[in-house]
Enzyme design. Sequence first.
Site, PDB file in Angstrom:
ATOM      1  N   GLU A 257       0.888  -1.159   0.000  1.00 26.95           N
ATOM      2  CA  GLU A 257       0.000   0.000   0.000  1.00 26.95           C
ATOM      3  C   GLU A 257       0.922   1.204   0.000  1.00 26.95           C
ATOM      4  O   GLU A 257       1.556   1.502   1.013  1.00 26.95           O
ATOM      5  CB  GLU A 257      -0.871   0.014   1.256  1.00 26.95           C
ATOM      6  CG  GLU A 257      -1.762  -1.181   1.422  1.00 26.95           C
ATOM      7  CD  GLU A 257      -2.766  -1.301   0.318  1.00 26.95           C
ATOM      8  OE1 GLU A 257      -3.258  -0.257  -0.157  1.00 26.95           O
ATOM      9  OE2 GLU A 257      -3.054  -2.427  -0.096  1.00 26.95           O
ATOM     10  N   CYS A 296      -3.013   8.321   3.540  1.00 27.54           N
ATOM     11  CA  CYS A 296      -2.732   7.869   2.173  1.00 27.54           C
ATOM     12  C   CYS A 296      -3.950   8.068   1.278  1.00 27.54           C
ATOM     13  O   CYS A 296      -3.824   8.113   0.061  1.00 27.54           O
ATOM     14  CB  CYS A 296      -2.337   6.411   2.197  1.00 27.54           C
ATOM     15  SG  CYS A 296      -3.534   5.409   3.071  1.00 27.54           S
TER      16      CYS A 296
HETATM   17  P1  NAP Z   1       8.254   4.858   4.726  1.00 30.53           P
HETATM   18  O1  NAP Z   1       9.373   5.740   5.071  1.00 30.53           O
HETATM   19  O2  NAP Z   1       8.234   4.220   3.389  1.00 30.53           O
HETATM   20  O3  NAP Z   1       8.225   3.752   5.877  1.00 30.53           O
HETATM   21  C1  NAP Z   1       7.200   2.783   5.931  1.00 30.53           C
HETATM   22  C2  NAP Z   1       7.674   1.585   6.724  1.00 30.53           C
HETATM   23  O4  NAP Z   1       8.690   0.907   5.994  1.00 30.53           O
HETATM   24  C3  NAP Z   1       8.298   1.921   8.080  1.00 30.53           C
HETATM   25  O5  NAP Z   1       7.959   0.908   8.998  1.00 30.53           O
HETATM   26  C4  NAP Z   1       9.782   1.904   7.782  1.00 30.53           C
HETATM   27  O6  NAP Z   1      10.556   1.643   8.919  1.00 30.53           O
HETATM   28  C5  NAP Z   1       9.842   0.758   6.810  1.00 30.53           C
HETATM   29  N1  NAP Z   1      10.983   0.755   5.921  1.00 30.53           N
HETATM   30  C6  NAP Z   1      11.623   1.810   5.388  1.00 30.53           C
HETATM   31  N2  NAP Z   1      12.607   1.373   4.578  1.00 30.53           N
HETATM   32  C7  NAP Z   1      12.573   0.024   4.595  1.00 30.53           C
HETATM   33  C8  NAP Z   1      13.331  -1.013   3.967  1.00 30.53           C
HETATM   34  N3  NAP Z   1      14.328  -0.740   3.135  1.00 30.53           N
HETATM   35  N4  NAP Z   1      13.025  -2.297   4.226  1.00 30.53           N
HETATM   36  C9  NAP Z   1      11.997  -2.603   5.050  1.00 30.53           C
HETATM   37  N5  NAP Z   1      11.242  -1.665   5.677  1.00 30.53           N
HETATM   38  C10 NAP Z   1      11.534  -0.375   5.445  1.00 30.53           C
HETATM   39  O7  NAP Z   1       6.849   5.595   4.853  1.00 30.53           O
HETATM   40  P2  NAP Z   1       6.309   6.486   6.069  1.00 30.53           P
HETATM   41  O8  NAP Z   1       7.094   7.747   6.052  1.00 30.53           O
HETATM   42  O9  NAP Z   1       6.232   5.713   7.330  1.00 30.53           O
HETATM   43  O10 NAP Z   1       4.810   6.748   5.612  1.00 30.53           O
HETATM   44  C11 NAP Z   1       4.456   7.760   4.704  1.00 30.53           C
HETATM   45  C12 NAP Z   1       4.172   7.202   3.341  1.00 30.53           C
HETATM   46  O11 NAP Z   1       3.343   6.061   3.451  1.00 30.53           O
HETATM   47  C13 NAP Z   1       3.415   8.179   2.470  1.00 30.53           C
HETATM   48  O12 NAP Z   1       4.014   8.201   1.194  1.00 30.53           O
HETATM   49  C14 NAP Z   1       2.011   7.603   2.382  1.00 30.53           C
HETATM   50  O13 NAP Z   1       1.331   7.899   1.191  1.00 30.53           O
HETATM   51  C15 NAP Z   1       2.238   6.151   2.542  1.00 30.53           C
HETATM   52  N6  NAP Z   1       1.086   5.505   3.163  1.00 30.53           N
HETATM   53  C16 NAP Z   1       0.329   4.681   2.418  1.00 30.53           C
HETATM   54  C17 NAP Z   1      -0.766   4.067   2.972  1.00 30.53           C
HETATM   55  C18 NAP Z   1      -1.626   3.138   2.174  1.00 30.53           C
HETATM   56  O14 NAP Z   1      -2.457   2.456   2.750  1.00 30.53           O
HETATM   57  N7  NAP Z   1      -1.469   3.080   0.882  1.00 30.53           N
HETATM   58  C19 NAP Z   1      -1.087   4.292   4.302  1.00 30.53           C
HETATM   59  C20 NAP Z   1      -0.288   5.131   5.028  1.00 30.53           C
HETATM   60  C21 NAP Z   1       0.810   5.745   4.451  1.00 30.53           C
HETATM   61  P3  NAP Z   1      11.204   2.849   9.758  1.00 30.53           P
HETATM   62  O15 NAP Z   1      10.116   3.747  10.195  1.00 30.53           O
HETATM   63  O16 NAP Z   1      11.879   2.149  10.894  1.00 30.53           O
HETATM   64  O17 NAP Z   1      12.164   3.529   8.833  1.00 30.53           O
END
Ligand code: NAP
Length: 520
Positions: A257, A296
């Site tokens: 997602e 999101c």
């Molecule tokens: P993010 O930086 O991509 O992080 C999401 C998750 O992935 C966190 O738990 C992060 O851990 C982990 N992560 C990061 N790099 C990783 C890697 N290389 N391998 C495995 N896990 C990894 O996103 P965010 O800043 O938390 O959230 C914001 C984004 O999420 C926005 O772009 C939003 O649109 C999207 N979002 C989408 C939805 C949906 O349902 N489609 C819902 C909510 C948010 P750490 O925090 O420990 O770095």
Amino acid sequence: MTRTLPSYILGRWQTPDDAGRPLLDAATGEDVALISTAPPDYREVLDYGRTVAGPALRELSFAERAKILKDLGKQLSTQTEEFHVLSARTGATKRDSRVDVDGGIGVLFVYASKGARDLPTDGPLLDGEAEWIGKAKSFGVQHVYTPLTGAAMQINAFNFPVWGMLEKFAPAFLAGMPSVVKPASQTAYLTQLVVQRIVESGLLPEGALQLVCAPAGDLVDHLTGQDLLSVTGSAATAAALRTNPVIAGNAVRFNAEADSLNCSILGPDATPGTPEFDLYVDQLVTEMIVKAGQKCTAIRRALVSRATLDEVADAVGGRLRNVRVGNPDSDDVDMGALVSLPQREEVRAAVATLSSECQLVHGNPDSFELVDADPKRGAFLPPLLLCCTNPGAQAPHTVEAFGPVSTLIPYDSAAHAIELAARGAGSLVGSVVSHDGTFVGEVVLGLAPWHGRLLVLDRDDAGESTGHGSALPHAVHGGPGRAGGGEELGGMRAVTHHMQRTAIQGPPAVLANLSAQGRP
Ligand code: NAP
């Protein structure tokens, strides 16, 4: 002394002994907790789920697992107050906390009742009816679902620390798979508190839910073809995981997602004075300010007919002028803080990029009033409305400002509105606000291939409508292309995502036996 968040793994709470890094209150900048910078041994954690919880979960019937979800929902419902208090530290207002906390608990109840009502009390879940291959009907095929025997690895985003966990956990649990939850670091303290209360409830079989408050490390390297990886986060994170050779090589079931430039279309019939015009304005304002726009599913692109562009801008701007930003604990505040100062800087940078092709028509990121809060220590921004009079511009269709930001864009015809919506390259949700059946019919079917969910809003369904931004356990949550290509929710679809569908071929007696067991 600030505490380091423990992980619940291998049957006990374990607090890492590294120095960790601080997690700060979104509104005050004070320390809330420390999070470890040392990943655990993911091989052990996954194995524990697979070997200790997997068999115990598969021993239970759907009805028994559904009953546990219901009891868990009831138990957590008595503890929401303390969750809300901690939730405020993520920048969430009381209303925001209800969306995350109470909304998450609501998912447990929905899957509990679906499990009790729509799934077999005993035996496997059938996919359709038996079909006979031969004329004599001595040989046929019946498709059945059985739970995968691995673990469901769940990586969540920062914006829904409770709902994000429970919406993945509930269908996995109902299917009979153990979950390993890795919350986003920034808000992991709230997920940890909820997991602590879940563990204390004693309702779950041991190992059915493990929590890792630490970096992702090498977790992907330990996933097999019987495991799942579900990730919610940015498009960049989703793409990095999707293309990991282990995911591809082991054909690990993968669901993403990701981010999404959702649109909301105002029909040409919905001119000022119509109920639909007011509904549109109301919905756009709501989507901009709930969770400070960090959803999101929020509306990033507001598509309106060229004739009503100025009137919509005036009406939305008029409403946004009354939005009070500040201390999320205060009853006088409508919108709280973004999750962190770095996140605020990311949003400012995205707004700067959008501003190269659009005009800011409401709000100033550098100057705004705050209620009971320090603008230097808290990650505050005002709602920011942009307008892009050139619909051919690039930025509004490619840049996600993950905050209280939306862009008005004019369209000239139904076909043009569809074309502009499609430039988002795949979205989680879109909405059409109109009372003109012909327009709605044309636009909805044109938008459908580009969206996971579409809301049609008008005077007839507004009273009961759950709104543009609410992902429901009953409906698909996911979208094509940029949105990640996944389907995280959607009733039984989310449950069967955790199961293997197998074609069982054989004689009538064998197939009849399966059918007798596998009916709800
Ligand atoms: P993010 O930086 O991509 O992080 C999401 C998750 O992935 C966190 O738990 C992060 O851990 C982990 N992560 C990061 N790099 C990783 C890697 N290389 N391998 C495995 N896990 C990894 O996103 P965010 O800043 O938390 O959230 C914001 C984004 O999420 C926005 O772009 C939003 O649109 C999207 N979002 C989408 C939805 C949906 O349902 N489609 C819902 C909510 C948010 P750490 O925090 O420990 O770095």
